[in-house]
Design an enzyme around this catalytic site. Sequence first.
Site, PDB file in Angstrom:
ATOM      1  N   ASP A 103       0.856  -1.184   0.000  1.00 35.72           N
ATOM      2  CA  ASP A 103       0.000   0.000   0.000  1.00 35.72           C
ATOM      3  C   ASP A 103       0.895   1.238   0.000  1.00 35.72           C
ATOM      4  O   ASP A 103       2.090   1.166   0.268  1.00 35.72           O
ATOM      5  CB  ASP A 103      -0.926   0.002   1.218  1.00 35.72           C
ATOM      6  N   GLU A 167       0.273  -1.338   5.692  1.00 40.70           N
ATOM      7  CA  GLU A 167       1.305  -0.803   6.573  1.00 40.70           C
ATOM      8  C   GLU A 167       1.094   0.681   6.854  1.00 40.70           C
ATOM      9  O   GLU A 167       1.399   1.169   7.944  1.00 40.70           O
ATOM     10  CB  GLU A 167       2.689  -1.001   5.946  1.00 40.70           C
TER      11      GLU A 167
END
Length: 441
Positions: A103, A167
């Site tokens: 991400d 994350e």
Amino acid sequence: MASSSKALVEFIGSLDKDSYVSLLSKLIGESKFVQNNPPELIPQEDLIVKHVLESLRPYSTETGGGPLVINHVAYHSGRGNLIVEYPGSVPGKILSFVGMHMDVVTANPDDWEFDPFSLSIDGDKLRGRGTTDCLGHVALVTELMKRLGQTKPALKSTVVAVFIASEENSSIPGVGVDMLVKDKLLDKLKSGPLYWIDTADKQPCVGTGGMIPWKLHITGKLFHSGLAHKAINAMELAMEGLKEIQARFYRDFPPHPQEKVYGFATPSTMKPTQWSYPAGGINQIPGECTVCGDVRLTPFYEVKEVITKLQEYVDDINSNIEKLETRGPVSKYVLPDENLRGRLTISFDEASAGVACNLDSPGFHVLCKATEEVVGHVKPYSITGTLPLIRDLKDEGFDVQTSGYGLMATYHAKNEYCLLTDMCQGFDVFVRIISQLEEQD
């Protein structure tokens, strides 16, 4: 380096630049859809997984084309993690590359000089959202595992890569590495060094900070500014109260001797970053306001202790508010005739602790040696930026070491980019880590 170790480095070889850039182009092309800012933007990390799998499946046991063992683990639809294993011959001998997250933080194309959601190349610069943090590392470790699958070196060590989801934002729980740990899918990685590949500047990052977000609400008494003696100025109380809180914080949590050992850029800090108050006329003394900020805490102090102390400071200031410095002859925080006292109230959002990596770990020494050989020098550093996931891993018993090959100057920034030469050096460091650990029992 032992001759056999040199031979292994030559056997595995260097980064295939064309293959790397081709894969990274595909990943950056998905970056718009893996921005992580719920509820508006929920990343679909499986879009990244798809491209990684396309690179690695031809060399996997799944297709019969190679030795790579691949495990796609998803706890939310479209939001998978990927564990890739190159098996070694010695049970329990293992090293891992973890933390390459799929991400990214958000990007507004209107603020960029180039399209953040497609890879563009400017000389050595590879430009786009995620090039430094962290799709550039996803592509790099994919290329490493692909090379192992292609060349099939006879290793004693098992090499594991763990590509993770979620994350950048933890507001949706139970998606990424926390669940992999909970389900014990990473337990065997405790037998060897775990390299968290999500920092920058090609040097070992050996320490990170904790973070305590705080909110200080101040209550006074609103009144006309021409009759200041009848008011309790919430802004003045906020400024003096916060000044006292900060003074006590720096007295109780001064620079720690270990911060020099770890090379921290700053000691622990406690400071305001936001200020708000109800709308009103310029001729009104405000009766309330709110100041927000954070504590950045080096890992040699305990988060719980700091929170307790901050609450004690506020309680003591409230009990002795008459002793707090005022501003001018009619500035005051108590109105006895009205039985009114100004008041500070502190609250905290979710806090996280920092981490100090084990400087005596063989994994750390190998990382340093590999870095010096490839980059030409080694200078471990520490920052009070937060990486809460690695603290959780360290607490679970993993030997966490961290490094990264993007650029700190473009981390989470507009016009993000990395350098291809840096990523080539990162690949060479990884290969030397593998080869040097082969020499150890």
